[in-house]
Every structure is written in C-alpha cells, then in structure tokens.
Write a protein that holds these residues in place. Structure first.
Motif, PDB file in Angstrom:
ATOM      1  N   LEU A  95      51.314  89.559  35.403  1.00 41.80           N
ATOM      2  CA  LEU A  95      49.859  89.633  35.548  1.00 41.80           C
ATOM      3  C   LEU A  95      49.435  88.716  36.679  1.00 41.80           C
ATOM      4  CD1 LEU A  95      47.226  90.789  34.181  1.00 41.80           C
ATOM      5  CD2 LEU A  95      47.083  88.595  33.004  1.00 41.80           C
ATOM      6  N   THR A  96      48.630  89.234  37.571  1.00 40.84           N
ATOM      7  CA  THR A  96      48.128  88.425  38.678  1.00 40.84           C
ATOM      8  C   THR A  96      46.828  87.755  38.268  1.00 40.84           C
ATOM      9  OG1 THR A  96      49.129  89.912  40.287  1.00 40.84           O
ATOM     10  CG2 THR A  96      47.366  88.475  41.087  1.00 40.84           C
ATOM     11  N   ILE A  97      46.803  86.446  38.373  1.00 43.49           N
ATOM     12  CA  ILE A  97      45.584  85.687  38.116  1.00 43.49           C
ATOM     13  C   ILE A  97      44.769  85.687  39.399  1.00 43.49           C
ATOM     14  CG2 ILE A  97      44.663  83.394  37.566  1.00 43.49           C
ATOM     15  CD1 ILE A  97      45.949  84.928  35.206  1.00 43.49           C
ATOM     16  N   GLY A  98      43.503  86.061  39.276  1.00 39.88           N
ATOM     17  CA  GLY A  98      42.655  86.176  40.457  1.00 39.88           C
ATOM     18  C   GLY A  98      41.550  85.147  40.498  1.00 39.88           C
ATOM     19  N   PRO A  99      40.691  85.256  41.488  1.00 40.23           N
ATOM     20  CA  PRO A  99      39.617  84.272  41.666  1.00 40.23           C
ATOM     21  C   PRO A  99      38.561  84.313  40.558  1.00 40.23           C
ATOM     22  CG  PRO A  99      39.371  86.078  43.225  1.00 40.23           C
ATOM     23  CD  PRO A  99      40.690  86.274  42.536  1.00 40.23           C
ATOM     24  N   TYR A 100      38.548  85.372  39.769  1.00 40.68           N
ATOM     25  CA  TYR A 100      37.577  85.474  38.685  1.00 40.68           C
ATOM     26  C   TYR A 100      38.182  85.163  37.326  1.00 40.68           C
ATOM     27  CZ  TYR A 100      34.736  87.440  42.336  1.00 40.68           C
ATOM     28  OH  TYR A 100      34.046  87.608  43.502  1.00 40.68           O
ATOM     29  N   ASP A 101      39.344  84.518  37.335  1.00 34.41           N
ATOM     30  CA  ASP A 101      39.978  84.037  36.112  1.00 34.41           C
ATOM     31  C   ASP A 101      39.878  82.518  36.082  1.00 34.41           C
ATOM     32  OD1 ASP A 101      41.012  86.505  34.935  1.00 34.41           O
ATOM     33  OD2 ASP A 101      42.327  86.566  36.695  1.00 34.41           O
ATOM     34  N   ILE A 102      39.615  81.985  34.900  1.00 35.87           N
ATOM     35  CA  ILE A 102      39.460  80.545  34.703  1.00 35.87           C
ATOM     36  C   ILE A 102      40.563  80.062  33.781  1.00 35.87           C
ATOM     37  CG2 ILE A 102      37.966  78.765  33.670  1.00 35.87           C
ATOM     38  CD1 ILE A 102      35.594  80.682  34.332  1.00 35.87           C
ATOM     39  N   GLN A 103      41.222  78.983  34.166  1.00 34.18           N
ATOM     40  CA  GLN A 103      42.208  78.380  33.264  1.00 34.18           C
ATOM     41  C   GLN A 103      41.461  77.425  32.342  1.00 34.18           C
ATOM     42  OE1 GLN A 103      45.687  76.519  34.944  1.00 34.18           O
ATOM     43  NE2 GLN A 103      46.376  75.812  32.942  1.00 34.18           N
ATOM     44  N   LEU A 104      41.449  77.774  31.031  1.00 32.40           N
ATOM     45  CA  LEU A 104      40.757  76.942  30.045  1.00 32.40           C
ATOM     46  C   LEU A 104      41.564  75.721  29.649  1.00 32.40           C
ATOM     47  CD1 LEU A 104      39.174  79.484  27.550  1.00 32.40           C
ATOM     48  CD2 LEU A 104      38.158  78.369  29.534  1.00 32.40           C
ATOM     49  N   GLY A 105      42.862  75.816  29.786  1.00 31.27           N
ATOM     50  CA  GLY A 105      43.729  74.721  29.377  1.00 31.27           C
ATOM     51  C   GLY A 105      45.125  75.253  29.174  1.00 31.27           C
ATOM     52  N   GLU A 106      45.885  74.551  28.328  1.00 34.14           N
ATOM     53  CA  GLU A 106      47.236  74.958  27.991  1.00 34.14           C
ATOM     54  C   GLU A 106      47.422  74.877  26.483  1.00 34.14           C
ATOM     55  OE1 GLU A 106      50.140  72.643  30.067  1.00 34.14           O
ATOM     56  OE2 GLU A 106      49.619  73.520  32.008  1.00 34.14           O
ATOM     57  N   VAL A 107      48.252  75.763  25.960  1.00 33.90           N
ATOM     58  CA  VAL A 107      48.664  75.725  24.561  1.00 33.90           C
ATOM     59  C   VAL A 107      50.180  75.724  24.541  1.00 33.90           C
ATOM     60  CG1 VAL A 107      46.581  76.723  23.526  1.00 33.90           C
ATOM     61  CG2 VAL A 107      48.340  78.244  24.390  1.00 33.90           C
ATOM     62  N   GLY A 108      50.748  74.713  23.929  1.00 37.52           N
ATOM     63  CA  GLY A 108      52.200  74.609  23.904  1.00 37.52           C
ATOM     64  C   GLY A 108      52.798  74.526  25.296  1.00 37.52           C
ATOM     65  N   GLY A 109      52.059  73.956  26.245  1.00 35.36           N
ATOM     66  CA  GLY A 109      52.525  73.857  27.617  1.00 35.36           C
ATOM     67  C   GLY A 109      52.379  75.130  28.420  1.00 35.36           C
ATOM     68  N   VAL A 110      51.722  76.134  27.855  1.00 34.33           N
ATOM     69  CA  VAL A 110      51.558  77.438  28.505  1.00 34.33           C
ATOM     70  C   VAL A 110      50.113  77.580  28.970  1.00 34.33           C
ATOM     71  CG1 VAL A 110      51.685  79.938  28.146  1.00 34.33           C
ATOM     72  CG2 VAL A 110      53.364  78.438  27.051  1.00 34.33           C
ATOM     73  N   PRO A 111      49.886  77.900  30.263  1.00 34.54           N
ATOM     74  CA  PRO A 111      48.511  78.054  30.743  1.00 34.54           C
ATOM     75  C   PRO A 111      47.794  79.204  30.041  1.00 34.54           C
ATOM     76  CG  PRO A 111      50.089  78.669  32.454  1.00 34.54           C
ATOM     77  CD  PRO A 111      50.877  78.145  31.299  1.00 34.54           C
ATOM     78  N   PHE A 112      46.493  78.990  29.792  1.00 35.32           N
ATOM     79  CA  PHE A 112      45.658  79.957  29.077  1.00 35.32           C
ATOM     80  C   PHE A 112      44.447  80.270  29.949  1.00 35.32           C
ATOM     81  CE2 PHE A 112      42.654  81.670  26.140  1.00 35.32           C
ATOM     82  CZ  PHE A 112      43.351  82.164  25.064  1.00 35.32           C
ATOM     83  N   TYR A 113      44.313  81.547  30.339  1.00 29.91           N
ATOM     84  CA  TYR A 113      43.254  81.994  31.234  1.00 29.91           C
ATOM     85  C   TYR A 113      42.290  82.940  30.511  1.00 29.91           C
ATOM     86  CZ  TYR A 113      46.442  80.415  34.909  1.00 29.91           C
ATOM     87  OH  TYR A 113      47.282  79.662  35.694  1.00 29.91           O
ATOM     88  N   ILE A 114      41.092  83.045  31.091  1.00 29.90           N
ATOM     89  CA  ILE A 114      40.089  83.996  30.620  1.00 29.90           C
ATOM     90  C   ILE A 114      39.294  84.456  31.839  1.00 29.90           C
ATOM     91  CG2 ILE A 114      38.362  82.213  30.154  1.00 29.90           C
ATOM     92  CD1 ILE A 114      37.467  83.861  27.701  1.00 29.90           C
ATOM     93  N   GLY A 115      38.838  85.697  31.814  1.00 30.81           N
ATOM     94  CA  GLY A 115      38.004  86.205  32.900  1.00 30.81           C
ATOM     95  C   GLY A 115      36.658  85.510  32.913  1.00 30.81           C
ATOM     96  N   LYS A 116      36.138  85.269  34.108  1.00 29.67           N
ATOM     97  CA  LYS A 116      34.883  84.524  34.281  1.00 29.67           C
ATOM     98  C   LYS A 116      33.710  85.176  33.551  1.00 29.67           C
ATOM     99  CE  LYS A 116      33.638  82.158  38.134  1.00 29.67           C
ATOM    100  NZ  LYS A 116      33.222  81.960  39.552  1.00 29.67           N
ATOM    101  N   LEU A 117      33.578  86.485  33.641  1.00 33.28           N
ATOM    102  CA  LEU A 117      32.456  87.158  32.971  1.00 33.28           C
ATOM    103  C   LEU A 117      32.529  87.015  31.460  1.00 33.28           C
ATOM    104  CD1 LEU A 117      32.037  90.402  35.096  1.00 33.28           C
ATOM    105  CD2 LEU A 117      30.589  88.359  35.092  1.00 33.28           C
ATOM    106  N   GLN A 118      33.730  87.137  30.914  1.00 32.12           N
ATOM    107  CA  GLN A 118      33.877  86.966  29.468  1.00 32.12           C
ATOM    108  C   GLN A 118      33.612  85.520  29.073  1.00 32.12           C
ATOM    109  OE1 GLN A 118      37.583  88.264  27.809  1.00 32.12           O
ATOM    110  NE2 GLN A 118      36.846  88.050  25.731  1.00 32.12           N
ATOM    111  N   TYR A 119      34.099  84.593  29.888  1.00 26.24           N
ATOM    112  CA  TYR A 119      33.892  83.183  29.575  1.00 26.24           C
ATOM    113  C   TYR A 119      32.407  82.816  29.568  1.00 26.24           C
ATOM    114  CZ  TYR A 119      34.488  78.168  29.434  1.00 26.24           C
ATOM    115  OH  TYR A 119      34.423  76.849  29.066  1.00 26.24           O
ATOM    116  N   GLU A 120      31.628  83.490  30.393  1.00 34.25           N
ATOM    117  CA  GLU A 120      30.181  83.240  30.402  1.00 34.25           C
ATOM    118  C   GLU A 120      29.601  83.424  29.000  1.00 34.25           C
ATOM    119  OE1 GLU A 120      26.517  82.182  31.409  1.00 34.25           O
ATOM    120  OE2 GLU A 120      28.058  82.253  32.958  1.00 34.25           O
ATOM    121  N   TYR A 121      30.088  84.413  28.266  1.00 35.20           N
ATOM    122  CA  TYR A 121      29.609  84.651  26.904  1.00 35.20           C
ATOM    123  C   TYR A 121      30.193  83.658  25.904  1.00 35.20           C
ATOM    124  CZ  TYR A 121      27.827  89.121  28.539  1.00 35.20           C
ATOM    125  OH  TYR A 121      27.135  90.096  29.221  1.00 35.20           O
TER     126      TYR A 121
END
Length: 125
Positions: A47-73
């Motif tokens: 999966l390609t992470i793009g400019p509209y994806d936000i890294q919220l943090g890590e879980v178990g040392g694994v990066p966790f991303y969410i799309g910017k529009l969804q994160y707005e909600y």
C-alpha cells in the motif's frame, strides 16, 4: 501527550504473530467500500502512503495511518485496535488466522484534547 491510537493485548499478540510470519508491517484505517471500515494490516510494499494519509502513531512498533478526510471526522477519538474472532473479509494480512482486527474508539477528555489539539490541527492543515 496522549496517544491517538493504542492496541489491546490481543491485538499486540496478533501483531507479533504476523511480524514473525511476514516481517515489517503497517496499518491503514480503512474508510469503507470494499475493504469495510477496519484497520487493515499490510506489508509496507502492498500500500502506498500518500500526502493525504496521516500517521497517528504506532501499535506494537507498527506505523498506523488514516486518511485525512476520515481523520477529520474521528479527530476527537482515540482509536483502540482490538481483535475479534472470525473473518474480517478484508485485504488485511490476518485474514487466514481466523481473527480480524477491529477498531474501537473513545472520545478524548477535554484535558487530553487540549494536549493534542495543536498536533491534530497541524496534521489536518
């Protein structure tokens, strides 16, 4: 600062299992459609992470991303990665384990929100 995404012990155990089998992983919180609204676990090359994806943090040392529009909600909630029994019906790596990652959430307290608000606004800018 409060973490924007955390994982249950069950989720951390499944992450370790998948890391042992596949190596490096990443999560992306899906926004719906054919891959439902779940946290999907991928190989970083899947999966390609793009400019509209936000890294919220890590879980178990694994990066966790969410799309910017969804994160707005969902910006006022802490995401809690959990595991349920059964098939998630997604493209996620845990599909063959008989378990599925499941995202729960809770609202941040006023104090927690105050501690992360600047970061959230920066991410959404």
């Amino acid at each position: 600062m409060v973490e924007r995404v955390i994982a249950t012990d069950e989720a951390l155990a499944l992450i370790r299992q998948l890391q042992a089998e596949h190596g490096q992983l990443m999560f992306h919180q899906s926004g719906g459609c054919c891959d439902n609204s779940a946290a999907n676990c991928y190989l970083p090359t899947d999966l390609t992470i793009g400019p509209y994806d936000i890294q919220l943090g890590e879980v178990g040392g694994v990066p966790f991303y969410i799309g910017k529009l969804q994160y707005e909600y969902w910006k006022h909630t802490q995401l809690i990665l959990d595991v349920i029994e059964g098939q998630g019906g997604t493209f996620s790596l845990e599909g063959s384990t008989g378990k599925a990652f499941h995202t729960r959430s809770r609202l941040f307290t006023d104090e927690e929100w105050a501690s992360i608000e600047a970061q959230v606004l920066s991410d959404l800018a």
